[in-house]
Each structure stands twice: as C-alpha cells, then as structure tokens.
Design an enzyme around this catalytic site. Structure first.
Site, PDB file in Angstrom:
ATOM      1  N   GLU A  40       0.976  -1.046  -0.281  1.00 60.17           N
ATOM      2  CA  GLU A  40      -0.088  -0.192   0.114  1.00 60.17           C
ATOM      3  C   GLU A  40       0.956   1.237  -0.098  1.00 60.17           C
ATOM      4  OE1 GLU A  40      -4.158  -1.294   2.278  1.00 60.17           O
ATOM      5  OE2 GLU A  40      -2.635   0.227   3.232  1.00 60.17           O
ATOM      6  N   LEU A  41       1.865   1.370   0.866  1.00 58.03           N
ATOM      7  CA  LEU A  41       2.765   2.612   1.130  1.00 58.03           C
ATOM      8  C   LEU A  41       3.380   2.574  -0.253  1.00 58.03           C
ATOM      9  CD1 LEU A  41       4.026   4.697   2.687  1.00 58.03           C
ATOM     10  CD2 LEU A  41       5.842   2.834   3.473  1.00 58.03           C
TER      11      LEU A  41
END
Length: 343
Positions: free
Chosen positions: A89-90
């Site tokens: 996600e990051l």
C-alpha cells in the site's frame, strides 16, 4: 519510486477525500474508529476497507481507491511493517504522490520516526520477519519507501497527552489541505480576492468576541459565490460550521415554521440528522458555549435572521456569523450594532 505516466491518468475521478493506510490490529478499534468519526463530523469522505478480503498483495480495488483519493494518511504503528500488504500500500501511495501529486500525511502511532526510517527496534524486527522469503528487490523497495515516508512531517502520538486533541488537530489539518485544493467554482469571477479580503478584515478573525456581518448588494453580482468561498477558506478553523443554502421563499409566519428553520440549522451544524427541538431557545442552548461559523445564503426576510441568529449571545466566543441579502438592511444592522459589507 518512479512510475510510468501511462499507468496514472490525471483525468481520473476523485471519489474519496482520504485513504488511510494502517495495520488493523494496532489501530482499527481505537485510533482509526475515532478518526473515522471525526472525519465524518467534518464532512470528510474516507475510504473504508471492511468488505475487502486481505491477502498477500493488494488487489485492484484497493489500488483504485488509493488513486481516487485526494489525501493518503499513513498510520505507522509498531506492526505496520509486519504486513507485506501495508508495505505494498505504501509503495502505491508514494507512486501516486509522485505521479498525481497526491497529498501524503503521516501519523507515528506509538513508534519513533527514526525506527521507521532505519527499520530498527520493534518496528525493524517486524520488518525483517516480513522480508523473510521475499526477493531482495522487494526488500529494497520497501526500505526506500519507509525511509522516505519517515521524513514526511506528521503527528507523533507520543508527543500528545490527549489523543482526542491529536485527532481533532489531524482532522483540522486534513480540512485545510482539502480546502486549499484549487477549485473551478470561482474561475473568472473578477474581484473575488478583493471582496474576500474586505470581508475577512471586517470579521476580525483574531478577536475573541462574536462578530456578525451582513453582505449586501444587488442580485446577480456573486454574493453567494463570495459567501461560499469565504466558507471554504474559514470552515476548517472552527470546531462547528455550516453553510446554509438559499433562504428564499421560506415563510416564518408561524411557530412551527420557526421551529423547522432552527431544526434545519442545528442538524446542519451538528452534523446530526433530524435534530428535534421543542422551543425557540434551542439554538442558544446548543451553541452558546461553542465557537461556530455560520453562513446564511440569500436571506430575503429579516424574520429569518431573528429566528436563526438573533443575538451574538446565542454563540460562543470567537464565533462568526455571516449572511448575504439583496436588501439593504441598514436599519436592522444599526439596531443590532452589527457590520455591513457592500459588494
């Protein structure tokens, strides 16, 4: 963290104000639930992942949600790096920051930013376990992303004695960033900035006393536009705020209609559906200790003002009340010792 421009279109629709990236076990039932509640109160639309089944890698639905958000908030907690899902996600969030100009904010929750940056301490131990069995390329991409996100200024929970105050500050910061996003609503309006400067001077925002301002001018010159933009600029600075749409053709010739008007205002400013009141002293009872911003658009009946914002004593210190009208309400303003701004 470079990405091909073909993968990130600048023409996509923004569906969410905020996308939160977090480790559920650390924050879902506490910090995150309180953030969701505060954001909802402030009218901030947040992506929620309750119906998404989490696996080893993030799926297309989540990638789309990240790309369709104006702001991403990365909640870096002790176990954030224990999930390859969170780390991927990051990566996607930082790609969107680079390719789309997405705003990225950070919350360091019970973790030191230096541990995130260096992958040290308990945070680093969790990261090393996640990297087991992964390729060196995956590990290096995650290391680079963590080192970068740790440099983004954010809120550190360890620096706050009161978590509720931290959450209120975060919501206020998000609102400011959203309101600072360029809007097409007011393009081409000549003299808008001059009008806003004049209004803000009259409102004397640094004063603690309650200020009530009437905006007067003939029809069709943009009073509603000025009022709306004023609200957009100031609302994030008030715990409670509302912009109440056109008040034309709203009769206030009986007790029930007055109660209805007050119901509508309180429901709006408190962000509660169908607030029920039973007497006309309710606005003062609810708001006399609250710092509020209220803007009433297109008022055509002085009785409406009497019902909704009759006296400065109805509102807490630092409150600001504005309305616009095509009628020259000089007499009313003089009686109340209030100010008028002509457009």
């Amino acid at each position: 963290m470079a990405s091909s421009s073909s993968s990130y279109s600048l023409d996509h629709v923004m569906r969410y104000h905020v996308f939160p990236s977090f480790h559920g076990r650390d924050v879902r039932r506490g910090l995150l639930s309180h953030l969701h509640q505060r954001f909802s109160t402030n009218g901030i639309t947040t992506f929620k992942d309750h119906n998404i089944e989490r696996g080893q890698t993030i799926g297309p639905e989540l990638v789309q949600a990240i790309r369709e958000s104006i702001v991403s908030i990365v909640v870096l907690s002790k176990n954030y790096a224990s999930s390859s899902w969170c780390l991927d996600e990051l990566l996607e969030i930082l790609k969107c920051k680079e390719a789309l100009g997405q705003i990225v904010m950070t919350i360091f929750y019970d973790v030191d930013p230096s541990d995130v940056r260096k992958q040290s301490g308990d945070f680093g131990s969790a990261f090393e376990r996640t990297c087991e069995g992964k390729t060196e390329d995956d590990k290096q991409r995650w290391i680079k992303a963590l080192a970068y996100v740790a440099t983004i200024a954010g809120e550190h929970s360890l620096n706050w004695a009161n978590e509720a105050e931290m959450i209120q500050k975060i919501a206020k910061d998000v609102s400011k960033k959203l309101n600072a996003t360029p809007s097409m609503d007011f393009d081409g309006m000549v003299g808008l900035e001059a009008h806003l400067t004049k209004l803000e001077s009259s409102l004397c925002l640094e004063c603690d006393e309650v200020k009530m301002i009437g905006i007067w001018g003939p029809a069709g010159i943009g009073k509603s536009t000025i009022a709306r933009d004023l609200y957009n600029q100031l609302s994030a600075d008030f715990p409670l705020s509302c912009f109440k749409g056109s008040h034309r053709s709203m009769p206030v010739d009986d007790y029930d209609s007055k109660l209805w008007l007050q119901n509508q205002l309180l429901s709006n400013i408190l962000n509660q559906k169908n607030v029920k009141i039973h007497h006309l002293g309710a606005i003062k009872e609810w708001l006399q200790d609250q710092r509020v911003l209220i803007i009433l658009d297109d008022v055509d009946d002085l009785e409406q003002l009497e019902v909704l914002v009759k006296e400065p004593s109805w509102f807490g210190y630092g409150s600001r009340i504005c309305w616009n009208s095509i009628f020259n309400i000089e007499v009313y303003l003089n009686e109340k010792c209030l100010s008028k701004v002509c457009c």
